[in-house]
Design an enzyme around this catalytic site. Structure first.
Site, PDB file in Angstrom:
ATOM      1  N   ASP A 160      52.082  32.086   1.672  1.00 26.36           N
ATOM      2  CA  ASP A 160      53.262  32.782   2.185  1.00 26.36           C
ATOM      3  C   ASP A 160      54.560  32.153   1.701  1.00 26.36           C
ATOM      4  O   ASP A 160      55.523  32.857   1.432  1.00 26.36           O
ATOM      5  CB  ASP A 160      53.233  32.816   3.726  1.00 26.36           C
ATOM      6  N   CYS A 215      47.552  23.858   3.019  1.00 30.78           N
ATOM      7  CA  CYS A 215      46.330  24.652   3.234  1.00 30.78           C
ATOM      8  C   CYS A 215      46.357  26.003   2.527  1.00 30.78           C
ATOM      9  O   CYS A 215      45.463  26.814   2.712  1.00 30.78           O
ATOM     10  CB  CYS A 215      46.053  24.825   4.721  1.00 30.78           C
ATOM     11  N   HIS A 223      31.160  40.438   5.062  1.00 30.38           N
ATOM     12  CA  HIS A 223      30.084  39.742   5.750  1.00 30.38           C
ATOM     13  C   HIS A 223      29.016  39.230   4.772  1.00 30.38           C
ATOM     14  O   HIS A 223      28.585  38.083   4.828  1.00 30.38           O
ATOM     15  CB  HIS A 223      29.478  40.757   6.727  1.00 30.38           C
ATOM     16  N   GLU A 263      55.683  27.701   6.086  1.00 32.19           N
ATOM     17  CA  GLU A 263      55.390  28.767   5.120  1.00 32.19           C
ATOM     18  C   GLU A 263      56.531  29.776   5.023  1.00 32.19           C
ATOM     19  O   GLU A 263      56.435  30.768   4.314  1.00 32.19           O
ATOM     20  CB  GLU A 263      54.069  29.461   5.470  1.00 32.19           C
TER      21      GLU A 263
HETATM   22  C1  PEP Z   1      49.269  30.467   3.653  1.00 32.64           C
HETATM   23  O1  PEP Z   1      50.113  31.318   3.915  1.00 32.64           O
HETATM   24  O2  PEP Z   1      49.336  29.709   2.674  1.00 32.64           O
HETATM   25  C2  PEP Z   1      48.080  30.319   4.506  1.00 32.64           C
HETATM   26  C3  PEP Z   1      47.238  29.320   4.325  1.00 32.64           C
HETATM   27  O3  PEP Z   1      47.870  31.218   5.472  1.00 32.64           O
HETATM   28  P1  PEP Z   1      47.329  32.710   5.254  1.00 32.64           P
HETATM   29  O4  PEP Z   1      46.790  32.802   3.846  1.00 32.64           O
HETATM   30  O5  PEP Z   1      46.293  32.915   6.296  1.00 32.64           O
HETATM   31  O6  PEP Z   1      48.561  33.536   5.470  1.00 32.64           O
HETATM   32 MG    MG Z   2      50.275  32.266   5.808  1.00 29.64          MG
END
Ligand code: PEP
Ligand code: MG
Length: 588
Positions: free
Chosen positions: A465, A512, A199, A441
């Site tokens: 992932d 992402c 936080h 992923e």
């Molecule tokens: C990823 O797996 O790249 C992703 C963006 O999701 P997270 O990090 O939340 O698993």
């Molecule tokens: Mg992920």
């Protein structure tokens, strides 16, 4: 003659960089430990007085907390809610009645009686396995500190009372503390505990205040009156700096200021290459509070809203209404820019205490994310209805995590249809054109990306992932982290494959995972033809600057040439050389 105690020397501590920037100033120690109480009793005649003093301390504590809570204007915010929990603790009949009983029956002084009750309570928290409840021990300690200081008639140190520019040193900061930082003269803060997503760290980032957390022993090493240097980018805190060190960091602070001002110019510009290819740069967020910094950093939208954070740190499940209000807030802030809400990705390393997840041998490959949602349909559907309802307040996109193939995608889409039908029945509006996409992923999804692309409106590559599963490397295991190679030829081929499959079907492809926000990779990712990159908001201006200095056509040629290498080290060497040649002013 007594020997003079030598003043401790300069000391450099390393912690977790939580929020960038350099702070130089005097330290201010904010004690949040329980003040020491000793076993002490009073005579029978004084018992009423002692009980009255205890009630006065409770009332004073309530007054102070109420005033702090009133200064937090948004009743929906985490701050407000946690302060409400703190206030409720002051009314907890078990705590109050037990303290009064110990005063009356054992003739304890009020502070000793209250301390005993607190210690018993804290001990029982230690024995609890539920991490949510264990964390509540911190709330008890913070409240206990306030009541005991009030009982002793001591002023309770508060950030609001700090009148000069200082670097706050604390074991941890409570939500009551961080709520006061906004209008204070605090230059930065350093804490013993905390992580990047704690936080305190998130508040620091959203307010743009330099912070280092997880220093473990900064409160032990700090001596009142010490000068402090804090480098929030490097995660370094220097206690008792020499004059030379201060000068060195004054220069660094100046350079940092120039860098931020330079980068800020890029925040407002589009990410367009020299040969006119436009990329969308989006922000990843975990909390709605982060929308401010995302907008300030020049995000074209939200590319990944990790909604599982709505489930963490609480005892009950968020209601549909709560999901809806939260998503609506974010959607409204971004107007016609897309807000990509990922349905929750619980399980694996993200768990929620209110949901019973079985202990699994292999949680990363277990019942997580969409698999869990398809099993617990009611929880899933409540979130889907909320996302759909929020879609009329902006440009909301919906995204499923951990899709492994067509069957799973169709099952998830069927639940969306059920959610839509329920809203129709309730006569609640939603955007009929809402775009639904998936995270790619899992390697199997990458392999059948051409099939998946026909059934969704966009892809977003989750490299965190994807790398873990494709290279069989646990992303949170430090022993194999050396094998976690984003530039492994297999990963680059997967990325190319996913982008091509998406484009062949006419849908945009985003990325992402953390890889998207790493400036070293920006040119390569442009070359692979990604349409959108979504990252930590503060990384956006720098990636923008690189994109604006790049030529997309040349980047494409370069990316193809990198695919000829057989090993990640060779790709990295080639990439670094290229980046140094093209962008001599950037440091990679
Ligand atoms: C990823 O797996 O790249 C992703 C963006 O999701 P997270 O990090 O939340 O698993
Ligand atoms: Mg992920």
């Amino acid at each position: 003659m007594a020997a003079e105690i030598p003043h401790p020397k300069m000391q450099i501590l390393h912690g977790i960089p939580a929020s960038g920037g350099i702070a130089i100033g005097k330290g201010f120690f904010l004690s949040r430990a329980l003040p020491r109480s000793v076993h002490s009793t009073v005579s029978r005649e004084k018992l009423d007085e002692e009980v009255a003093a205890f009630h006065r301390a409770l009332a004073r504590s309530k007054e102070q907390l109420n005033a702090i809570r009133d200064s937090v204007r948004d009743p929906e915010s985490d701050h407000y809610q946690i302060l409400t929990v703190h206030l409720a603790l002051l009314d907890d009949s078990m705590v109050v009645d037990q303290t009064v009983r110990l005063i009356r029956e054992n003739q304890y002084k009020a502070d000793w009686a209250f301390n005993k009750v607190l210690q018993n309570l804290l001990e029982s928290f230690h024995r609890i396995e539920d991490p949510y409840l264990r964390e509540r021990a911190n709330d008890v300690r913070q409240i206990g500190h306030r009541v005991l200081e009030n009982l002793a008639g001591n002023p309770v140190d508060s950030i609001a009372s700090i009148k000069e520019p200082v670097v706050v040193i604390a074991h941890d900061l409570s939500p009551a503390d961080t709520a006061q930082i906004l209008n204070s003269s605090v230059l930065g803060f350093a804490t013993d505990v905390g992580s990047k997503t704690s936080h305190t760290a998130i508040t620091a980032r959203s307010l743009g205040i330099p912070a280092v957390v997880g220093l473990e022993k900064v409160t032990e090493e700090y001596v009142p009156g010490d000068g402090v240097i804090l480098d929030g980018e490097a995660g370094v805190v220097i206690l008792r700096p020499t004059p030379e060190k201060v000068r060195e960091y004054q220069d660094k602070r100046k350079a940092y200021g120039h860098k931020i001002r330079d980068l800020a110019k890029f925040a407002r510009l589009p990410a367009i290459t020299r040969d006119n290819k436009t990329l969308k740069l989006h922000a990843n967020i975990e909390f709605p509070e982060e929308t401010d910094i995302a907008l300030r950093s020049g995000a074209d939208g939200i590319g990944l809203y990790r909604t599982e954070f709505l489930f963490l740190n609480r005892k009950d499940l968020p209601s549909e209404e709560e999901h809806y209000q939260t998503y609506k807030l974010v959607a409204e802030r971004f107007g016609q820019h897309p807000v990509t809400i990922r349905t929750f990705d619980l399980g694996g390393d993200k768990f929620a205490s209110q949901i019973e997840l079985a202990d699994e041998m292999n949680p990363a490959m277990g019942l997580r994310a969409i698999r869990f949602c398809l099993k617990e349909r009611d929880i899933f559907k409540a979130q889907l209805r909320a996302i759909l309802r929020a879609s009329v307040h902006g440009k909301v996109r919906m995204m499923f995590p951990m899709i492994s193939g067509i069957g799973e995608l169709r099952s998830a889409l069927a639940v969306v249809e059920e959610a839509k039908a329920e809203l129709k029945k309730r006569r609640q509006p939603y955007d009929k054109e809402i775009q639904i996409g998936i995270m790619v992923e899992i390697p199997s999804a990458a392999v059948v990306a051409d099939l998946l692309a026909r059934e969704v409106k966009f892809f977003s590559i989750g490299t965190n992932d994807l790398i873990q599963y494709a290279l069989a490397i646990d992303r949170i295991n430090e022993h194999v982290s050396y094998l976690y190679e984003p530039l492994h030829p297999a990963i680059l081929r997967l990325i190319r494959r996913i982008v091509e499959a998406g484009h062949d079907a006419g849908i945009p492809v985003s990325m992402c995972g953390e890889m998207a926000g790493e400036p070293l990779y920006s040119y390569l990712l442009l070359g692979f033809g990604l349409d959108e990159l979504s990252m930590n908001a503060t990384a956006i201006p720098r990636v923008k600057r690189i994109i604006r200095k790049s030529n997309a056509y040349e980047a494409k040629e370069f990316a193809s040439s990198m695919l000829l290498h057989g090993m990640a080290v060779d790709i990295e060497r080639g990439l670094r050389k290229k980046m140094d040649d093209l962008f001599p002013d950037e440091k990679f």
